[in-house]
Design a protein around this motif. Structure first.
Motif, short mmCIF file in Angstrom:
data_model
loop_
_atom_site.label_atom_id
_atom_site.label_comp_id
_atom_site.label_asym_id
_atom_site.label_seq_id
_atom_site.Cartn_x
_atom_site.Cartn_y
_atom_site.Cartn_z
N VAL A 138 0.89 -1.17 0.58
CA VAL A 138 -0.22 -0.16 0.08
C VAL A 138 0.54 1.15 -0.21
O VAL A 138 1.56 1.64 1.49
N GLY A 139 0.32 1.38 -1.51
CA GLY A 139 1.25 3.07 -0.84
C GLY A 139 1.32 3.53 0.29
O GLY A 139 0.35 4.34 -0.15
N CYS A 140 2.49 5.13 0.41
CA CYS A 140 2.03 5.92 1.16
C CYS A 140 0.81 7.08 0.54
O CYS A 140 0.04 7.78 1.36
N VAL A 141 0.87 6.90 -1.05
CA VAL A 141 0.26 8.07 -1.14
C VAL A 141 -1.66 7.80 -1.20
O VAL A 141 -2.12 8.79 -1.49
N THR A 142 -1.65 6.69 -1.43
CA THR A 142 -2.77 6.21 -1.30
C THR A 142 -4.12 6.21 -0.67
O THR A 142 -4.53 6.42 -0.10
N CYS A 143 -3.52 6.08 0.99
CA CYS A 143 -3.80 7.01 1.42
C CYS A 143 -3.97 8.97 2.17
O CYS A 143 -4.71 8.92 2.75
N HIS A 144 -2.08 9.25 2.61
CA HIS A 144 -2.00 9.95 2.68
C HIS A 144 -1.89 11.51 1.24
O HIS A 144 -2.26 12.42 1.91
N GLY A 145 -2.20 11.27 0.28
CA GLY A 145 -1.77 11.64 -1.20
C GLY A 145 -0.46 12.70 -1.09
O GLY A 145 0.07 11.55 -0.31
N GLN A 146 -1.27 13.12 -1.46
CA GLN A 146 0.19 13.81 -2.52
C GLN A 146 0.77 14.72 -1.34
O GLN A 146 0.96 15.54 -1.80
N VAL A 147 1.78 14.13 -0.35
CA VAL A 147 2.48 15.45 1.02
C VAL A 147 3.14 16.10 0.02
O VAL A 147 4.02 16.52 0.70
N ASP A 148 3.47 15.74 -0.36
CA ASP A 148 5.09 16.62 -1.36
C ASP A 148 4.40 17.50 -2.02
O ASP A 148 5.57 17.94 -2.48
N LYS A 149 2.91 17.99 -2.12
CA LYS A 149 2.37 18.90 -2.18
C LYS A 149 1.76 19.31 -1.38
O LYS A 149 0.86 20.64 -1.94
N MET A 150 2.14 19.23 -0.42
CA MET A 150 1.59 19.91 1.32
C MET A 150 2.47 21.19 2.16
O MET A 150 3.33 20.33 2.74
N PRO A 151 1.62 22.15 1.45
CA PRO A 151 2.49 22.83 2.74
C PRO A 151 2.89 22.82 3.89
O PRO A 151 3.51 23.47 4.80
N LEU A 152 1.79 22.91 4.16
CA LEU A 152 1.00 22.41 5.72
C LEU A 152 0.22 21.29 5.56
O LEU A 152 -0.73 20.99 4.31
N LEU A 153 0.60 20.11 5.92
CA LEU A 153 -0.58 18.97 6.55
C LEU A 153 -1.41 18.45 6.32
O LEU A 153 -2.29 19.51 7.23
N TRP A 154 -2.91 18.14 5.50
CA TRP A 154 -3.83 17.89 5.65
C TRP A 154 -4.56 16.99 5.38
O TRP A 154 -3.20 15.70 4.80
N LYS A 155 -5.56 16.00 5.89
CA LYS A 155 -6.18 14.84 5.51
C LYS A 155 -6.86 15.24 3.80
O LYS A 155 -6.59 15.79 3.30
N THR A 156 -6.20 13.45 3.43
CA THR A 156 -7.03 13.42 1.80
C THR A 156 -7.84 12.55 2.01
O THR A 156 -9.24 12.48 0.66
N ASN A 157 -8.32 11.42 3.37
CA ASN A 157 -9.10 10.57 3.03
C ASN A 157 -10.10 10.74 4.64
O ASN A 157 -9.25 11.71 5.20
N THR A 158 -11.06 10.29 4.73
CA THR A 158 -11.73 10.39 5.28
C THR A 158 -11.13 9.66 6.64
O THR A 158 -11.38 10.72 8.03
N LEU A 159 -11.06 8.78 6.32
CA LEU A 159 -9.99 7.79 7.47
C LEU A 159 -11.79 7.53 8.30
O LEU A 159 -11.40 6.62 9.34
N GLN A 160 -12.75 7.34 7.77
CA GLN A 160 -13.14 6.67 7.99
C GLN A 160 -14.20 4.93 7.65
O GLN A 160 -13.22 4.69 7.03
#
Lengths: 220, 212
Positions: A138-160
């Motif tokens: 499972v790639g990091c990006v699959t759950c966390h999104g493109q963190v390499d494009k986030m100046p401050l971190l946010w979630k890209t998935n609900t984690l529900q």
């Protein structure tokens, strides 16, 4: 004796049932929509941090690997938040006087840890394990999104839970070869089909798909 | 029961049910690195008590943990490669051997870990031109200069373990076996950058040119 109710009352009665039913259904619909809204789940909401740490700068521009800071991600359920020493490994030399980094230096001097605001916070009744997900492709990006494009971190998935189940029911739609798990920009090779590749990986990595929806896989 | 109470009761019930849910979300247990009010220093994660050693973590093997040559180990002065060892390493107490067999798997692991932890400064080629150097970090020496090329693996290991100059120690981040794997990879990297291409097999030479 005259009729108590006028003829039109029949119509009114039917209409009121419809309206009340509509309101009830609307309320249910609203609750579902609200529960999934960015407002409620904090998806796409950048969180303030004691130091405005930018993954875009460190990962995207400097190319630092996830594991440089999140050292325990391959071995442990917890990916690991780096100690201040890790920050200072570079920042003793790079931007050593930047006012923005004063909290980091203060933490290094005093030994008092930086208190980061948690962005991905699962309920305590979920026993999530990073290492198994990384080991099974499972790639990091699959759950966390493109963190390499986030100046401050946010979630890209609900984690529900329904989001987790998307993959726990059909892992073949999401898996990638292990060696590309930490690759921020991995794309399915041209001409390959995700489902076919995924099915091959499920087999190769011994993913027991029929077990993945057992309650006790995530809850105890 | 007065009128106010009658109104408040359902609200109170709702509040009890709702907090019940919240307590399931945030249980009174300490997750990794979380704060704890129980201990006076506020750390949820505890340090080992001074003077104690966790089971299996006793550093009994000197070579493995320090990079020092085992007592009575042969130095390369006795080997055929003696001429290649400059005098500064001839008296070094660092190990010329690895504490484990260097297999293809070890080198692959070393390669992976090198790219994660070392390449930001040392560069993927070990030339000391990594990205962080371009951001203003003091440039490290190239691994391919004579002094480092001839250094014993135990020296490479001890630099990773203890740090050197402005380089911090990586002992807390990279497990001991991985540090040796990285040392092995660095020795291989040095070999690869100083090889006379004509010594390679024709097949390897074709590989160099990017052909299979």
């Amino acid at each position: 004796m005259s009729q108590i109710f006028h003829r039109s009352s029949n119509m009114m009665a039917r209409l009121s049932i419809l309206v009340i039913g509509g309101i009830a259904m609307g309320a249910v619909f609203f609750l579902f929509a609200y529960n999934r809204s960015d407002y409620f789940t904090n998806v796409h909401v950048a969180r303030e941090q004691p130091v405005p740490f930018s993954h875009a700068r460190h990962v995207g521009q400097n190319g630092i690997d996830c594991r440089y800071c999140h050292t325990s991600v391959t071995e442990s359920n917890f990916a690991g938040i780096p100690p201040t020493e890790t920050c200072m490994t570079c920042h003793s030399q790079v931007l050593p006087d930047a006012p923005m980094l004063e909290p980091v230096r203060a933490s290094f001097r005093t030994g008092k840890p930086l208190e980061w605001t948690r962005v991905h916070d699962l309920p305590d009744f979920v026993y999530f394990n990073h290492s198994i997900h990384v080991a099974k492709g499972v790639g990091c990006v699959t759950c966390h999104g493109q963190v390499d494009k986030m100046p401050l971190l946010w979630k890209t998935n609900t984690l529900q839970m329904d989001w987790c189940l998307n993959c726990h029911r059909n892992p073949e739609e999401y898996l990638r070869p292990r060696e590309h798990v930490f690759d921020m920009n991995w794309k399915l090779p041209a001409g390959e089909n995700q489902t076919e590749l995924g099915k091959k990986l499920v087999k190769q990595y011994n993913v027991n798909v029929h077990q993945l929806t057992n309650c006790s896989i995530c809850h105890r | 029961m007065n009128a106010t109470m009658r109104h408040l009761l359902p609200l109170l019930l709702l509040a009890v049910i709702a907090t019940g849910c919240q307590e399931m979300y945030d249980q009174p247990k300490v997750k990794p690195l979380a704060k704890s009010d129980f201990f006076s220093d506020g750390f949820g994660a505890r340090q080992p008590i001074a003077g104690t050693v966790a089971r299996g973590h006793m550093k009994l093997d000197d070579q493995l943990y320090t990079g020092k040559a085992p007592v009575g180990a042969a130095t390369p002065a006795g080997d055929s490669g003696a001429a290649a060892v400059p005098s500064q390493w001839a008296t070094s107490d660092r190990s010329w051997t690895f504490p484990m067999p260097v297999t293809r798997e070890v080198l692959a692991r070393g390669h992976e870990q090198f790219n994660v932890f070392c390449s930001p400064c040392h560069g993927k080629l070990g030339d000391g031109k990594g990205m962080i150097v371009q951001r203003g970090f003091k440039a490290p020496p190239s691994f391919h200069e004579e002094r480092l090329r001839t250094a014993p693996p135990g020296y490479v290991f001890s630099v990773i373990t203890n740090g050197f100059g402005v380089m911090y120690s990586y002992a807390s981040r990279v497990p001991v076996n991985d540090r040796w794997a990285i040392a092995a990879y660095i020795k291989a990297l040095q070999l690869s950058q100083n090889m006379d291409a004509s010594q390679l097999t024709p097949q390897q030479q074709r590989g160099l040119e990017g052909k299979k």
